[in-house]
Design an enzyme around this catalytic site. Structure first.
Site, PDB file in Angstrom:
ATOM      1  N   ASP A  21      -4.143  12.540 -14.945  1.00 51.23           N
ATOM      2  CA  ASP A  21      -4.218  13.569 -13.904  1.00 51.23           C
ATOM      3  C   ASP A  21      -5.339  13.276 -12.905  1.00 51.23           C
ATOM      4  O   ASP A  21      -6.341  12.657 -13.262  1.00 51.23           O
ATOM      5  CB  ASP A  21      -4.443  14.933 -14.563  1.00 51.23           C
ATOM      6  CG  ASP A  21      -4.213  16.085 -13.605  1.00 51.23           C
ATOM      7  OD1 ASP A  21      -3.429  15.921 -12.641  1.00 51.23           O
ATOM      8  OD2 ASP A  21      -4.814  17.158 -13.810  1.00 51.23           O
ATOM      9  N   HIS A  61      -1.313   8.398  -6.010  1.00 51.78           N
ATOM     10  CA  HIS A  61      -0.337   7.983  -7.032  1.00 51.78           C
ATOM     11  C   HIS A  61      -0.217   6.455  -7.076  1.00 51.78           C
ATOM     12  O   HIS A  61      -0.111   5.844  -8.132  1.00 51.78           O
ATOM     13  CB  HIS A  61       1.042   8.592  -6.745  1.00 51.78           C
ATOM     14  CG  HIS A  61       1.065  10.090  -6.862  1.00 51.78           C
ATOM     15  ND1 HIS A  61       0.464  10.754  -7.905  1.00 51.78           N
ATOM     16  CD2 HIS A  61       1.606  11.055  -6.071  1.00 51.78           C
ATOM     17  CE1 HIS A  61       0.641  12.062  -7.749  1.00 51.78           C
ATOM     18  NE2 HIS A  61       1.318  12.267  -6.652  1.00 51.78           N
ATOM     19  N   LEU A  71       3.029  -3.433 -29.217  1.00 48.42           N
ATOM     20  CA  LEU A  71       2.599  -2.085 -28.812  1.00 48.42           C
ATOM     21  C   LEU A  71       3.850  -1.345 -28.368  1.00 48.42           C
ATOM     22  O   LEU A  71       4.715  -1.930 -27.706  1.00 48.42           O
ATOM     23  CB  LEU A  71       1.619  -2.165 -27.623  1.00 48.42           C
ATOM     24  CG  LEU A  71       1.300  -0.843 -26.903  1.00 48.42           C
ATOM     25  CD1 LEU A  71       0.340   0.012 -27.738  1.00 48.42           C
ATOM     26  CD2 LEU A  71       0.659  -1.097 -25.519  1.00 48.42           C
TER      27      LEU A  71
HETATM   28  C1  IPE Z   1       0.170  17.067 -15.848  1.00 49.99           C
HETATM   29  O1  IPE Z   1      -0.537  17.152 -14.654  1.00 49.99           O
HETATM   30  C2  IPE Z   1       1.339  16.156 -15.704  1.00 49.99           C
HETATM   31  C3  IPE Z   1       1.054  14.740 -15.468  1.00 49.99           C
HETATM   32  C4  IPE Z   1      -0.124  14.183 -15.399  1.00 49.99           C
HETATM   33  C5  IPE Z   1       2.199  13.905 -15.338  1.00 49.99           C
HETATM   34  P1  IPE Z   1      -0.276  18.312 -13.602  1.00 49.99           P
HETATM   35  O2  IPE Z   1      -1.177  18.045 -12.450  1.00 49.99           O
HETATM   36  O3  IPE Z   1       1.170  18.444 -13.311  1.00 49.99           O
HETATM   37  O4  IPE Z   1      -0.751  19.609 -14.417  1.00 49.99           O
HETATM   38  P2  IPE Z   1      -1.104  21.059 -13.873  1.00 49.99           P
HETATM   39  O5  IPE Z   1       0.007  21.479 -12.987  1.00 49.99           O
HETATM   40  O6  IPE Z   1      -2.396  20.947 -13.134  1.00 49.99           O
HETATM   41  O7  IPE Z   1      -1.253  21.874 -15.115  1.00 49.99           O
HETATM   42  C1  IPE Z   2      -1.230  13.352 -11.747  1.00 50.35           C
HETATM   43  O1  IPE Z   2      -1.981  13.560 -10.606  1.00 50.35           O
HETATM   44  C2  IPE Z   2       0.089  12.676 -11.465  1.00 50.35           C
HETATM   45  C3  IPE Z   2       1.246  13.552 -11.626  1.00 50.35           C
HETATM   46  C4  IPE Z   2       1.228  14.789 -12.017  1.00 50.35           C
HETATM   47  C5  IPE Z   2       2.528  12.963 -11.326  1.00 50.35           C
HETATM   48  P1  IPE Z   2      -1.786  14.836  -9.715  1.00 50.35           P
HETATM   49  O2  IPE Z   2      -0.785  14.546  -8.671  1.00 50.35           O
HETATM   50  O3  IPE Z   2      -1.505  16.043 -10.536  1.00 50.35           O
HETATM   51  O4  IPE Z   2      -3.234  14.959  -9.071  1.00 50.35           O
HETATM   52  P2  IPE Z   2      -4.045  16.284  -8.803  1.00 50.35           P
HETATM   53  O5  IPE Z   2      -4.163  17.019 -10.105  1.00 50.35           O
HETATM   54  O6  IPE Z   2      -3.295  17.066  -7.778  1.00 50.35           O
HETATM   55  O7  IPE Z   2      -5.365  15.789  -8.315  1.00 50.35           O
HETATM   56 MG    MG Z   3      -2.686  17.403 -11.427  1.00 47.80          MG
END
Ligand code: IPE
Ligand code: IPE
Ligand code: MG
Length: 245
Positions: A19, A36, A130
């Site tokens: 995240d 991303h 793995l």
């Molecule tokens: C969790 O992150 C999902 C992934 C990293 C793929 P999110 O950014 O979607 O989670 P929330 O919405 O902050 O809980």
């Molecule tokens: C995690 O990073 C990737 C996915 C959920 C696909 P985020 O896109 O949630 O990044 P933040 O949390 O908005 O910084």
């Molecule tokens: Mg996020």
């Protein structure tokens, strides 16, 4: 590899919520998609290091059931990025003995991604250095629900009695029922929540939360998490004396 690594307790199964990509990009005045892109480039080293350390299973949360609610352009970008990443990495993964698997609600994924997934899984199915699980369109609630539906079907067909349903029979219907549950659950990006990842299989995982945003997550940061894991006493309901004695 740092000198402490020989003292590391190596978890069998590491699960990571990757995240913080969006915030990482925003901090640099760039679009979320840039985060991303850079984030995806960090996966390679973590996979490699997991293999080197002898971790059996690495599960990466790439896209949640709830992430479908994001703007369509971001969703499309993420789907295309998974396709690109797999196409780019699959040959190396294949050669290095990594078995690639996808977990999640496949029917929601675009056909062009499913094609690459099927190909990657077929090419690496006999590998055992793995197991790399990519959770895409995955949610713990989806997993538990599909398991319940499958068991209900067996009961309806007379193949199973309701009283035969226990933790073991239930777990056997879940995604990756052939693999050990998560031992170490890492979440980058500073949020202290599970966000519907591995609700069942993280029942006794050790949690490690870090403020480091995923695009900044390095092998050193990974070692930090593993060092923390090594210091935990896993009691599984028993007393400390029982476990250490
Ligand atoms: C969790 O992150 C999902 C992934 C990293 C793929 P999110 O950014 O979607 O989670 P929330 O919405 O902050 O809980
Ligand atoms: C995690 O990073 C990737 C996915 C959920 C696909 P985020 O896109 O949630 O990044 P933040 O949390 O908005 O910084
Ligand atoms: Mg996020």
């Amino acid at each position: 590899m740092p000198e402490q690594s020989d003292q590391l307790q190596i978890p069998r199964h590491v699960a990571i919520v990757m995240d913080g990509n969006g915030r990482w990009a925003r901090q640099r005045g760039r679009p979320r998609t840039f985060g991303h892109k850079v984030g995806s480039s960090k996966v390679h080293d973590i996979v490699e290091e997991s293999k080197e350390l002898g971790i059996e299973v690495l599960t990466l949360f790439a896209f949640s059931s709830e992430n479908w609610k994001r703007p369509k352009s971001e969703v499309t970008f993420l789907m295309d990025l998974m396709i690109q990443m797999l196409k780019k990495e699959i040959r190396k993964l294949e050669e290095k003995g990594v078995q690639v698997r996808f977990i999640g609600q496949r029917e929601l994924l675009p056909e062009k991604l499913l094609k690459v997934i099927r190909d990657s899984e077929a090419r690496t199915r006999n590998n055992n250095a793995l197991i790399l699980q990519i959770a895409a369109s995955y949610g713990g609630q989806w997993d538990i629900t599909q398991a319940a539906r499958s068991l209900a079907g067996k009961v309806a067909r007379g193949e199973l009695l309701p009283e035969q349903i226990d933790e073991q029979t239930f777990a056997a219907e879940l995604a990756f029922s052939d693999l050990p549950d998560a031992d170490l659950f890492i979440r980058t990006g500073g949020e202290l929540r599970i966000s519907n990842f591995m609700l069942w299989q993280a029942a006794y995982a050790e949690f490690y939360f870090t403020d480091v945003l995923w695009p900044d997550f390095t092998v050193d940061e990974y070692h930090n998490a593993l060092r923390h894991f090594s210091k935990r006493q896993r009691r599984f309901g028993q007393t400390g004396e029982q476990v250490s004695g």
